[in-house]
Design a protein around this motif. Structure first.
Motif, PDB file in Angstrom:
ATOM      1  N   UNK A   3       0.819  -1.218   0.000  1.00 26.72           N
ATOM      2  CA  UNK A   3       0.000   0.000   0.000  1.00 26.72           C
ATOM      3  C   UNK A   3       0.849   1.262   0.000  1.00 26.72           C
ATOM      4  N   UNK A   4       2.080   1.161   0.536  1.00 24.06           N
ATOM      5  CA  UNK A   4       2.967   2.324   0.599  1.00 24.06           C
ATOM      6  C   UNK A   4       4.066   2.266  -0.462  1.00 24.06           C
ATOM      7  N   UNK A   5       3.946   1.348  -1.412  1.00 25.40           N
ATOM      8  CA  UNK A   5       4.875   1.223  -2.542  1.00 25.40           C
ATOM      9  C   UNK A   5       6.288   0.835  -2.119  1.00 25.40           C
ATOM     10  N   UNK A   6       6.398   0.225  -0.944  1.00 21.57           N
ATOM     11  CA  UNK A   6       7.702  -0.339  -0.580  1.00 21.57           C
ATOM     12  C   UNK A   6       7.931  -1.674  -1.262  1.00 21.57           C
ATOM     13  N   UNK A   7       6.849  -2.399  -1.518  1.00 23.03           N
ATOM     14  CA  UNK A   7       6.932  -3.676  -2.221  1.00 23.03           C
ATOM     15  C   UNK A   7       6.161  -3.576  -3.533  1.00 23.03           C
ATOM     16  N   UNK A   8       6.772  -4.050  -4.575  1.00 20.89           N
ATOM     17  CA  UNK A   8       6.158  -4.023  -5.898  1.00 20.89           C
ATOM     18  C   UNK A   8       6.076  -5.447  -6.424  1.00 20.89           C
ATOM     19  N   UNK A   9       4.856  -5.942  -6.586  1.00 20.04           N
ATOM     20  CA  UNK A   9       4.682  -7.318  -7.049  1.00 20.04           C
ATOM     21  C   UNK A   9       4.817  -7.462  -8.560  1.00 20.04           C
ATOM     22  N   UNK A  10       4.747  -6.361  -9.305  1.00 18.11           N
ATOM     23  CA  UNK A  10       4.717  -6.496 -10.763  1.00 18.11           C
ATOM     24  C   UNK A  10       5.936  -7.221 -11.323  1.00 18.11           C
ATOM     25  N   UNK A  11       7.158  -6.902 -10.849  1.00 12.03           N
ATOM     26  CA  UNK A  11       8.309  -7.647 -11.385  1.00 12.03           C
ATOM     27  C   UNK A  11       8.308  -9.122 -10.976  1.00 12.03           C
ATOM     28  N   UNK A  12       7.464  -9.474 -10.004  1.00 12.28           N
ATOM     29  CA  UNK A  12       7.422 -10.845  -9.484  1.00 12.28           C
ATOM     30  C   UNK A  12       6.196 -11.609  -9.973  1.00 12.28           C
ATOM     31  N   UNK A  13       5.519 -11.101 -11.004  1.00 10.22           N
ATOM     32  CA  UNK A  13       4.268 -11.721 -11.455  1.00 10.22           C
ATOM     33  C   UNK A  13       4.461 -13.194 -11.770  1.00 10.22           C
ATOM     34  N   UNK A  14       5.507 -13.534 -12.509  1.00  9.01           N
ATOM     35  CA  UNK A  14       5.719 -14.934 -12.882  1.00  9.01           C
ATOM     36  C   UNK A  14       5.902 -15.802 -11.650  1.00  9.01           C
ATOM     37  N   UNK A  15       6.616 -15.302 -10.642  1.00  8.41           N
ATOM     38  CA  UNK A  15       6.837 -16.061  -9.412  1.00  8.41           C
ATOM     39  C   UNK A  15       5.544 -16.207  -8.621  1.00  8.41           C
TER      40      UNK A  15
END
Length: 332
Positions: A197-209
């Motif tokens: 929610x605070x943009x510390x973690x970004x799931x987009x680069x991890x979509x495949x995982x």
């Protein structure tokens, strides 16, 4: 004769030059070719590099090209051909030029006949089809805000939703919580959700995982993960049903080609749900994974454009040659 096939997507552009026997004479590669992402100048630059490399390797000049087939991501509306054809003409290739959305190139590459239906599910999701009469139809394939649901990012987002619902108590506990915490390196679920929610973690680069974790947990019996895959199978199959009905193919036997990264790791639950959804309407649909580089579909469309007979031997050789040069099933 020299035939050029191009697959220009959101992440890469591939070009092939083949002769009338199916022998691949040259291959070219470039970065993203979808004009919506890189602009018309960027699309032209990608096409110039990929096609130029392929022609150079084949020792073929643009004037020696018999025909070319271009599968272009971002060719979604009639107005798009008007803006993209001048881009293709800048390449200076002779002969007919077939411009078509890249999903139809994947269909021509994967189906044993020039007709059938394809579901592309990777970064985005689109369904396209062609019937025996040559009529074509497709879904919009534009994602939000048009509800073309079922891409890898859609499934990854659904996995995060399941974790959030479990955390707040709105949904059942799920093994996806621990999997996503570990994937991003969060301290716990609360840290994961706060970090997103605070943009510390970004799931987009991890979509495949995330999608791989989703598939594995569904296979292991996790109810929340299974519900996501059931929805994906129904949504993707439902898109195919729409295309099948629009083309009047309910009573036909045809290949239903599955292309894109999502299907490389798809579980039986996803595939069987999709199969059941489609075959309830079209029992003759045969699910076939795309196991060859989509760019060969461009070569085949170029051959079709000049009436060259694509025999089983020509196709077999083209597939074998292309596999040696390009990684298969890369679409989009």
């Amino acid at each position: 004769m020299r035939f050029v096939g191009v697959d220009a997507g959101g992440t890469k552009t591939h070009a092939l030059v083949a002769d009338e026997s199916g022998e691949v004479l040259g291959v070219g590669r470039a970065g993203p070719g979808n004009w919506e992402g890189v602009g018309l100048d960027g699309a032209l630059a990608a096409l110039r590099r990929a096609v130029g490399e392929a022609l150079s390797a084949a020792r073929t000049s643009p004037q020696e090209v018999t025909a070319a087939g271009y599968g272009l991501a971002g060719l979604d509306w009639p107005s798009d051909e008007a803006r993209l054809r001048p881009v293709v003409e800048e390449l200076g290739l002779s002969g007919p030029a077939v411009l078509i959305n890249d999903t139809f190139v994947a269909l021509r590459a994967g189906a044993r006949e020039p007709w059938g239906v394809v579901i592309v599910a990777g970064t985005g999701t689109t369904v396209a089809g062609r019937n025996r009469r040559g009529e074509m139809a497709r879904t919009l394939g534009l994602g939000y805000p048009f509800d073309d649901w079922g891409s890898a990012p859609d499934l990854a987002q659904a996995a995060l939703h399941a974790v959030a619902r479990a955390y707040t108590g709105r949904g059942p506990a799920t093994a996806l919580s621990d999997r996503l915490v570990r994937l991003v390196g969060a301290a716990d679920v609360a840290d994961l959700l706060e970090g997103v929610s605070r943009w510390r973690y970004n799931l987009f680069p991890l979509v495949a995982d995330v999608v791989q974790a989703l598939m594995e947990e569904a296979d292991g019996g996790d109810g929340a993960a299974q519900e996501i895959l059931l929805r994906a199978g129904r949504e993707l199959g439902g898109g195919a049903v729409v295309v099948i009905r629009r083309l009047g193919m309910e009573g036909e036997e045809f290949d239903l080609v599955l292309a894109g990264g999502l299907f490389r790791s798809a579980t039986p639950l996803l595939l069987e749900t999709l199969r059941g959804t489609v075959q309830a309407v079209a029992p003759g649909a045969r699910l076939v994974r795309l196991e060859v580089p989509p760019a060969i579909g461009g070569v085949l469309l170029a051959m079709d454009a000049v009436g060259w007979a694509v025999t089983p031997e020509v196709r077999r050789r083209l597939e074998e040659e292309a596999r040696r040069h390009l990684a298969p099933t890369q679409t989009g």
